[in-house]
Every structure is written in structure tokens, then in C-alpha cells.
Design an enzyme around this catalytic site. Structure first.
Site, PDB file in Angstrom:
ATOM      1  N   VAL A  18      49.339  36.569  34.801  1.00  0.00           N
ATOM      2  CA  VAL A  18      50.303  36.956  35.768  1.00  0.00           C
ATOM      3  C   VAL A  18      50.785  35.407  36.293  1.00  0.00           C
ATOM      4  CG1 VAL A  18      51.184  37.768  37.892  1.00  0.00           C
ATOM      5  CG2 VAL A  18      50.133  39.358  36.313  1.00  0.00           C
ATOM      6  N   ASP A  24      43.840  27.534  40.676  1.00  0.00           N
ATOM      7  CA  ASP A  24      43.007  28.550  40.270  1.00  0.00           C
ATOM      8  C   ASP A  24      41.233  27.969  40.772  1.00  0.00           C
ATOM      9  OD1 ASP A  24      43.137  30.937  37.902  1.00  0.00           O
ATOM     10  OD2 ASP A  24      41.121  30.303  38.517  1.00  0.00           O
ATOM     11  N   THR A  78      42.931  42.231  41.207  1.00  0.00           N
ATOM     12  CA  THR A  78      42.553  43.182  42.166  1.00  0.00           C
ATOM     13  C   THR A  78      41.843  44.352  41.385  1.00  0.00           C
ATOM     14  OG1 THR A  78      44.848  43.975  41.876  1.00  0.00           O
ATOM     15  CG2 THR A  78      44.376  42.897  43.859  1.00  0.00           C
ATOM     16  N   THR A  92      48.690  43.700  42.241  1.00  0.00           N
ATOM     17  CA  THR A  92      48.917  45.060  42.523  1.00  0.00           C
ATOM     18  C   THR A  92      47.742  45.395  43.304  1.00  0.00           C
ATOM     19  OG1 THR A  92      49.292  45.127  40.049  1.00  0.00           O
ATOM     20  CG2 THR A  92      48.835  47.177  41.136  1.00  0.00           C
ATOM     21  N   CYS A 102      45.660  46.942  34.144  1.00  0.00           N
ATOM     22  CA  CYS A 102      46.557  47.844  34.952  1.00  0.00           C
ATOM     23  C   CYS A 102      46.385  49.085  34.670  1.00  0.00           C
ATOM     24  CB  CYS A 102      48.137  47.169  34.336  1.00  0.00           C
ATOM     25  SG  CYS A 102      48.397  45.652  34.998  1.00  0.00           S
ATOM     26  N   ARG A 113      39.127  42.910  29.449  1.00  0.00           N
ATOM     27  CA  ARG A 113      39.027  43.984  30.653  1.00  0.00           C
ATOM     28  C   ARG A 113      39.257  45.588  30.205  1.00  0.00           C
ATOM     29  NH1 ARG A 113      42.224  40.327  34.642  1.00  0.00           N
ATOM     30  NH2 ARG A 113      43.790  40.413  33.147  1.00  0.00           N
TER      31      ARG A 113
HETATM   32  N1  LIG Z   1      47.497  41.400  33.272  1.00  0.00           N
HETATM   33  C1  LIG Z   1      48.590  42.028  33.219  1.00  0.00           C
HETATM   34  O1  LIG Z   1      49.315  42.615  32.539  1.00  0.00           O
HETATM   35  C2  LIG Z   1      49.190  42.308  34.628  1.00  0.00           C
HETATM   36  C3  LIG Z   1      50.462  43.165  34.709  1.00  0.00           C
HETATM   37  C4  LIG Z   1      51.117  43.264  36.010  1.00  0.00           C
HETATM   38  C5  LIG Z   1      50.454  43.058  37.153  1.00  0.00           C
HETATM   39  N2  LIG Z   1      49.114  42.632  37.107  1.00  0.00           N
HETATM   40  C6  LIG Z   1      48.273  42.285  38.452  1.00  0.00           C
HETATM   41  O2  LIG Z   1      48.403  40.814  38.727  1.00  0.00           O
HETATM   42  C7  LIG Z   1      47.222  40.351  39.429  1.00  0.00           C
HETATM   43  C8  LIG Z   1      46.798  39.266  38.466  1.00  0.00           C
HETATM   44  O3  LIG Z   1      46.214  39.544  37.143  1.00  0.00           O
HETATM   45  P1  LIG Z   1      45.746  38.952  36.111  1.00  0.00           P
HETATM   46  O4  LIG Z   1      45.874  39.584  34.661  1.00  0.00           O
HETATM   47  O5  LIG Z   1      46.796  37.758  36.189  1.00  0.00           O
HETATM   48  O6  LIG Z   1      44.586  38.421  36.211  1.00  0.00           O
HETATM   49  P2  LIG Z   1      43.774  37.318  35.483  1.00  0.00           P
HETATM   50  O7  LIG Z   1      42.312  37.588  35.488  1.00  0.00           O
HETATM   51  O8  LIG Z   1      44.236  36.851  33.947  1.00  0.00           O
HETATM   52  O9  LIG Z   1      44.107  35.885  36.349  1.00  0.00           O
HETATM   53  C9  LIG Z   1      43.404  35.804  37.725  1.00  0.00           C
HETATM   54  C10 LIG Z   1      43.167  34.302  38.053  1.00  0.00           C
HETATM   55  O10 LIG Z   1      43.050  34.150  39.573  1.00  0.00           O
HETATM   56  C11 LIG Z   1      41.912  33.287  39.652  1.00  0.00           C
HETATM   57  N3  LIG Z   1      41.512  33.506  40.970  1.00  0.00           N
HETATM   58  C12 LIG Z   1      40.634  34.632  41.390  1.00  0.00           C
HETATM   59  N4  LIG Z   1      40.482  34.378  42.662  1.00  0.00           N
HETATM   60  C13 LIG Z   1      41.256  33.172  43.389  1.00  0.00           C
HETATM   61  C14 LIG Z   1      41.255  32.803  44.157  1.00  0.00           C
HETATM   62  N5  LIG Z   1      41.052  33.207  45.446  1.00  0.00           N
HETATM   63  N6  LIG Z   1      42.073  31.545  44.393  1.00  0.00           N
HETATM   64  C15 LIG Z   1      42.701  31.253  43.269  1.00  0.00           C
HETATM   65  N7  LIG Z   1      42.555  31.616  41.877  1.00  0.00           N
HETATM   66  C16 LIG Z   1      41.696  32.857  41.998  1.00  0.00           C
HETATM   67  C17 LIG Z   1      40.873  33.670  38.539  1.00  0.00           C
HETATM   68  O11 LIG Z   1      39.918  32.733  38.290  1.00  0.00           O
HETATM   69  C18 LIG Z   1      42.039  33.995  37.340  1.00  0.00           C
HETATM   70  O12 LIG Z   1      42.156  32.719  36.475  1.00  0.00           O
HETATM   71  C19 LIG Z   1      46.270  41.806  39.570  1.00  0.00           C
HETATM   72  O13 LIG Z   1      46.366  42.279  40.932  1.00  0.00           O
HETATM   73  C20 LIG Z   1      46.876  42.614  38.350  1.00  0.00           C
HETATM   74  O14 LIG Z   1      46.496  43.887  38.396  1.00  0.00           O
HETATM   75  C21 LIG Z   1      48.421  42.209  36.236  1.00  0.00           C
END
Ligand SMILES: NC(=O)c1ccc[n+]([C@@H]2O[C@H](COP(=O)([O-])OP(=O)(O)OC[C@H]3O[C@@H](n4cnc5c(N)ncnc54)[C@H](O)[C@@H]3O)[C@@H](O)[C@H]2O)c1
Length: 416
Positions: free
Chosen positions: A22, A41, A95, A130, A268, A336
């Protein structure tokens, strides 16, 4: 001091907290729109990879990543930048669920604590992660304000709807839901996203946007559970689930096809419904229907393993089974919540020797991906990446079952 809209619109800096599926596309889009972006990150490994143009997000081009860095429009860092000017801070951290399938907001909390150490007056905090209904108002704002003295900070939500690998719908053309804790925040968030999103839909309260995000994924989740249950019925009748669904889908109104699979994966669909259940519980309501869908989908790998056992004569001991594709969906590496991993474990527990081939996954559980092999008792297609070449299986005539939720026909029986 009263703030004027004109002052607020003049953000130059954006900090994106979390550079995953995201956060990274948002960082790139904001940088291309002229903001000076800091992609933060906590993972040092991820930052080093991004600095060197290594990405696993299908939404982002390596050339863009390197060019924007070279021009100084984006900086990847694993220490949150301390800026003297007000900034837009976008939260995009995981999350997940804890072991009891309850929301685990530890990473979000940590992100808020870090943000509070660098927050400048008149900044705008936007949450894309989310979470349950009320997270912005009751969790993020208090968590940040507990440790920050910054004044006149504005808060908004803009839930992410990205579908990694989807070549039709990306962050630029998928309508973006936005709402702030006040009109000023809504307007500022709208200004920001309108730089790189074609359609913005503002809603009256952050809680509406948060609930809509949970509901749209729960809609998909319960429909998949329904079709997974339906596949048990069609199997018992010896008819094809896919053919039946395609027949039903000829109805031009009031029906939307979903296809069965071995469960649901990713960050998700298997997760968000539990955030909705949690939201319901917080107001004293038991969301039984959603919980039943969760149980149905979680049971699928076990149901399918029993069917495979039966198919191979009732005993899987010493049977060589190879799985094609173990990530949760085609053409990405994300493992995941992948139900393929659960199925693999169940088959191993039943005595099978299981190997796997996945061009996107280098290593899982200390094992590496294998080439597709014909010295097996059974091949299982689970996640049919475009780059998987099934010719070895085709030429050898080895037994193969197609367990993918894909509507494409690979020439082997759909086993669901
Ligand atoms: N992946 C999807 O398709 C998708 C789609 C819509 C919404 N979301 C939501 O978006 C959010 C992120 O998901 P994602 O898929 O990008 O996760 P991800 O695991 O791909 O990326 C998240 C990143 O955040 C970093 N991180 C964790 N804690 C941190 C902090 N305190 N400070 C800085 N960086 C930190 C992690 O190292 C990781 O690189 C979630 O809530 C998810 O539900 C994801």
C-alpha cells in the site's frame, strides 16, 4: 490561532509510514505529483532494497523508483524524518489479527508513537491502514496526541482499495473514499489525493469510510464462503461447480459470480471481516453470519485435503504431491494467510511428501521452490501464475487437479 484553508493546502512534504504493497505506490504517486516524499519503513532490509531499486509491488516500476530517488523527489529511510515544515503523514502499516483472530493494532500503535515524535503544527495525518470502525477518532488521534504537543493537527481516513497485480484497477482509477474529522481535514485530504486519483468520493464521517472498506471486503468474503459451501453440494451431486456458476451468471441482473477455492488469502479478505465482527461486538452485536463465513473459508483446506485423500485411494502416506503456486493469488509473491500453506501442512500431516513450485516465492519454511516435476503421484494447481509452464505435467500425462479459483481452464478437472 485560526487556520486558513489556503495555508493548509500548501503542503510540500509527505511522509509515508510503511513501504509495503500500500505505502510504496502512494509514495511513488505523491512524488510524481510534485511532493517531496519520505518513504519511511522500520525494516532496514526493505529500505536497502528500495534504495537499490528492488521491489515486490507490481504497481511500481523500477525505473520510476530509481529516477525519483536520483532526482531527490523521494528518499527512503528507516528513521522517521524530523521536518521543520508541516507535512502530510500517510499511515500504511499492517493491521493483522492476533492468534485469537482479534485485531492486532500493535504496529499501528507503534507507528502513531513514532509520528508523535516528529509531528509539526498544522500537519495532516491520513490513515490508509484498514481497521475497525472508529480507529481514526478513538485510536490514532489519541495515540498520537498522547505524546505530541503539535497544534492544529488534522486527521482523515482514505482507506486503501488496491488489488496488487490488478492491471485494470490501480490507485489512479479506483475511486478513493475520504473523510476527515472535520471539513478542513476532508478538504485537505481531498486536495492531496486528487493529485493522483481520478475519482474522490467524500463521506460524512471517517467511520463511514472505515465501515465501507470493511463491508466491501466482507461482501467478497461471505460470497466466497457461500460458493465454497455450494461446491460441497455440487460435488455431492457429481456436477461441476464452475459450469453451474457460469450457467447462473447468464442471468443479466441480480447475480454476481464468485468461484470456489481452497480458502481465502492475503492481508485483506481473510482479515477485514474479523475487524467488522470486532466493530459489531464493540456495540454489543454478534455478527454470526460473518463468523460463519470465516469458519467456512478456514475449513476449506481441510475439506479439500480429505477430498484429495479420497481421490488417491484413501491413504496419502508416501504419496508424492506437487503444488503449483503457493502465494495467495496469481502473479504476486505475498504469502500472508495463503490457504495453500495450510493445505500443504494438512497434506504433510496426512503422510504425503509435498513439494512446491512458485516462481514468485524463493523460499518458504526453509525450502526452495522446485521445478515442476513429473515424478509425482499428483499435481495440484492452486495459484496459476502466468509464468508457470505446465508443459512438463501435460507431456507426462501425470494426474493433476485444478484447485484454483481461476475461471481459466488448464485442461485438468476443476476439483472444486
Ligand atoms: N495488501 C493489500 O492488498 C491491501 C489492500 C488494501 C488495504 N490494505 C491495508 O493496508 C495496510 C498495509 O498493508 P500492506 O499490504 O501494505 O502491508 P505490507 O506488509 O506490505 O507493508 C507494511 C510495511 O509497514 C512496515 N511497518 C510496520 N510497522 C511500521 C512502523 N511502525 N513504521 C514504519 N513502517 C512500519 C513494514 O515493515 C512493512 O514494510 C493494512 O492495514 C492492510 O490491511 C492492504
Amino acid at each position: 490561532m485560526t487556520m486558513h484553508n489556503n495555508d493548509r493546502g500548501s503542503f510540500k512534504n509527505v511522509i509515508v509510514v510503511g513501504q509495503g504493497y500500500v505505502g510504496l505506490p502512494i509514495s511513488i504517486s505523491a512524488a510524481k505529483s510534485g511532493y517531496k516524499v519520505f518513504g519511511f519503513d522500520i525494516s532496514e532490509e526493505k529500505i536497502i532494497q528500495l534504495q537499490n531499486g528492488v521491489i515486490n509491488s507490481p504497481e511500481v516500476q523500477k525505473e520510476d523508483l530509481l529516477r525519483l530517488q536520483k532526482k531527490g523527489k523521494i528518499t527512503f529511510t528507516n528513521s522517521i524524518p524530523k521536518l521543520s515544515d508541516k507535512s502530510i503523514i500517510v499511515i500504511a502499516v499492517p493491521t493483522p489479527l492476533d492468534n485469537n483472530r482479534n485485531p492486532d493494532l500493535n504496529m499501528l500503535k507503534k507507528a502513531c508513537e513514532m509520528i508523535s515524535t516528529v509531528l509539526v503544527d498544522q500537519s495532516l495525518v491520513i490513515n490508509e491502514s484498514t481497521s475497525f470502525i472508529g480507529t481514526l477518532r478513538n485510536f490514532i488521534k489519541p495515540a498520537i496526541e498522547e505524546n505530541s504537543l503539535a497544534a492544529e493537527v488534522k486527521y482523515a481516513v482514505a482507506p486503501e482499495r488496491i488489488d496488487p497485480g490488478n492491471s485494470t484497477w490501480g490507485i489512479h482509477n479506483t475511486p478513493r473514499l475520504i473523510s476527515g474529522l472535520d471539513d478542513d481535514a476532508t478538504g485537505l485530504a481531498k486536495d492531496f489525493y486528487s493529485k493522483f486519483c481520478k475519482i474522490i468520493h467524500t463521506v460524512s464521517k471517517p467511520e463511514v469510510a472505515e465501515a465501507a472498506k470493511l463491508f466491501e471486503n466482507t461482501f467478497r468474503h461471505v460470497n466466497i464462503a457461500l460458493v465454497n459451501e455450494f461446491s460441497n453440494i455440487t460435488q455431492a451431486f457429481g456436477i461441476s461447480t464452475h459450469e453451474t456458476i457460469q450457467a447462473a451468471a447468464t442471468k443479466p441482473f441480480g447475480f454476481m459470480p464468485f468461484y470456489p477455492g481452497i480458502g481465502v488469502g492475503g492481508h485483506c479478505i481473510p482479515v477485514d471481516p474479523s475487524y467488522l465482527v470486532y466493530s459489531a461486538e464493540s456495540v454489543g452485536y454478534e455478527a454470526q453470519f460473518i463468523e460463519l463465513a470465516d469458519e467456512t473459508n478456514l475449513r476449506m483446506p481441510h475439506v479439500v485435503a480429505s477430498r484429495i485423500e479420497k481421490y488417491l485411494g484413501g491413504d496419502l502416506r508416501e504419496k508424492r504431491i506437487q503444488i503449483a503456486g503457493i502465494s495467495y493469488k496469481p502473479n504476486i509473491s505475498d504469502l500472508r494467510e495463503s490457504p495453500a500453506l495450510v493445505l500443504m501442512k494438512v497434506l504433510i500431516d496426512l503422510g504425503a511428501q509435498v513439494s512446491w513450485c512458485d516462481p514468485y516465492v524463493k523460499k518458504y519454511n526453509g525450502q526452495s521452490s522446485n521445478e515442476l516435476d513429473n515424478n509425482i503421484d499428483l499435481g495440484l494447481i492452486i495459484t496459476p501464475h502466468d509464468t508457470l509452464n505446465f508443459s512438463t505435467w501435460k507431456i507426462s500425462g501425470v494426474k493433476v487437479l485444478d484447485l484454483s479459483a481461476n475461471i481459466q481452464n488448464f485442461g485438468w478437472p476443476k476439483f472444486l
